[in-house]
Scaffold this motif. Structure first.
Motif, short mmCIF file in Angstrom:
data_model
loop_
_atom_site.label_atom_id
_atom_site.label_comp_id
_atom_site.label_asym_id
_atom_site.label_seq_id
_atom_site.Cartn_x
_atom_site.Cartn_y
_atom_site.Cartn_z
N ASN A 68 12.30 -5.82 -2.18
CA ASN A 68 11.66 -5.24 -3.35
C ASN A 68 10.38 -4.50 -3.01
O ASN A 68 9.76 -4.73 -1.97
CB ASN A 68 11.36 -6.32 -4.39
CG ASN A 68 12.60 -6.80 -5.09
OD1 ASN A 68 13.50 -6.03 -5.40
ND2 ASN A 68 12.68 -8.10 -5.32
N HIS A 69 9.99 -3.64 -3.94
CA HIS A 69 8.71 -2.93 -3.85
C HIS A 69 7.58 -3.86 -4.26
O HIS A 69 7.74 -4.72 -5.12
CB HIS A 69 8.72 -1.72 -4.80
CG HIS A 69 7.36 -1.16 -5.04
ND1 HIS A 69 6.74 -0.31 -4.15
CD2 HIS A 69 6.49 -1.36 -6.05
CE1 HIS A 69 5.54 0.00 -4.62
NE2 HIS A 69 5.36 -0.63 -5.77
N ASP A 106 6.07 -1.19 0.29
CA ASP A 106 5.70 -0.17 -0.68
C ASP A 106 6.69 0.98 -0.56
O ASP A 106 6.78 1.61 0.49
CB ASP A 106 4.27 0.31 -0.40
CG ASP A 106 3.77 1.34 -1.39
OD1 ASP A 106 4.59 1.96 -2.11
OD2 ASP A 106 2.55 1.55 -1.44
N TYR A 107 7.46 1.23 -1.61
CA TYR A 107 8.48 2.26 -1.56
C TYR A 107 7.91 3.65 -1.29
O TYR A 107 8.63 4.55 -0.89
CB TYR A 107 9.28 2.29 -2.86
CG TYR A 107 10.21 1.11 -3.09
CD1 TYR A 107 10.35 0.08 -2.17
CD2 TYR A 107 10.95 1.03 -4.26
CE1 TYR A 107 11.20 -0.99 -2.40
CE2 TYR A 107 11.80 -0.04 -4.50
CZ TYR A 107 11.92 -1.05 -3.56
OH TYR A 107 12.77 -2.09 -3.81
N CYS A 130 7.18 -1.12 -12.64
CA CYS A 130 6.97 -2.01 -11.50
C CYS A 130 6.64 -3.39 -12.06
O CYS A 130 5.84 -3.52 -12.98
CB CYS A 130 5.80 -1.50 -10.65
SG CYS A 130 5.47 -2.56 -9.22
N CYS A 132 5.76 -6.02 -9.86
CA CYS A 132 5.31 -6.77 -8.68
C CYS A 132 4.22 -7.78 -9.01
O CYS A 132 4.05 -8.75 -8.29
CB CYS A 132 4.87 -5.83 -7.57
SG CYS A 132 3.26 -5.03 -7.81
N LEU A 141 7.24 2.32 -10.40
CA LEU A 141 7.69 2.48 -9.03
C LEU A 141 7.40 3.90 -8.56
O LEU A 141 7.43 4.84 -9.36
CB LEU A 141 9.20 2.21 -8.93
CG LEU A 141 9.64 0.78 -9.18
CD1 LEU A 141 11.15 0.67 -9.04
CD2 LEU A 141 8.96 -0.19 -8.25
#
Length: 149
Positions: A68-69, A106-107, A130, A132, A141
């Motif tokens: 995941n981001h 981090d995408y 997002c 997170c 994102l």
């Protein structure tokens, strides 16, 4: 299931290496609710040389596509070349990681930098939220618009 030391190789973000045109075609073919796994890597060599590599693990990939981001990730991505001009996308531990801690990156490709806040709507596209939970979360994102132009 075990501790991971800072700097340790964790896994490759593996997938099909595709052209810009194919990345664009696949992106435009996705519905809003579908996941987008395509990563665009831009490497700068000098002032005017930029090499782009697009990797899509949606059909042919590995465990890396399930990471995941996070706006405060514990992994960072580096392009690594092994007997090829095409880079492999290696994920390394940016800090010591505890056993059973979620692995994230981090995408947008950043690590250890303050993420830039981005608008929820961009060029008519609905941005994905997002979740997170980081103190510095940008709420959305990252979205690479170059693939959509």
């Amino acid at each position: 299931m075990e501790e991971i030391s800072r700097g340790m190789f964790v896994c490759e973000y593996a997938g099909e290496v595709i052209s810009f045109a194919e990345a664009k075609r696949r992106q435009f073919g996705k519905r809003t609710e579908e996941n987008n796994y395509i990563i665009a890597i831009r490497e700068h060599a000098g002032t005017s040389s930029i090499t782009e590599t697009f990797v899509d693990p949606a059909q042919v990939g590995n465990v890396g596509r399930f990471l995941n981001h996070s706006c405060t990730p514990n992994l960072y991505m580096l392009p690594v070349r092994v007997h090829s001009v095409i880079p492999r996308l290696a994920l390394f531990a940016g800090r010591d990681i505890h056993a059973q801690e979620e692995l994230t990156f981090d995408y947008s490709g950043g690590y250890g930098t303050q993420p830039a806040a981005e608008a929820p709507l961009t060029v008519g596209l609905q941005r994905k939220q997002c979740h997170c939970g980081a103190m510095n979360c940008t709420r959305f994102l990252p979205l690479d618009l170059s693939i959509l132009s």
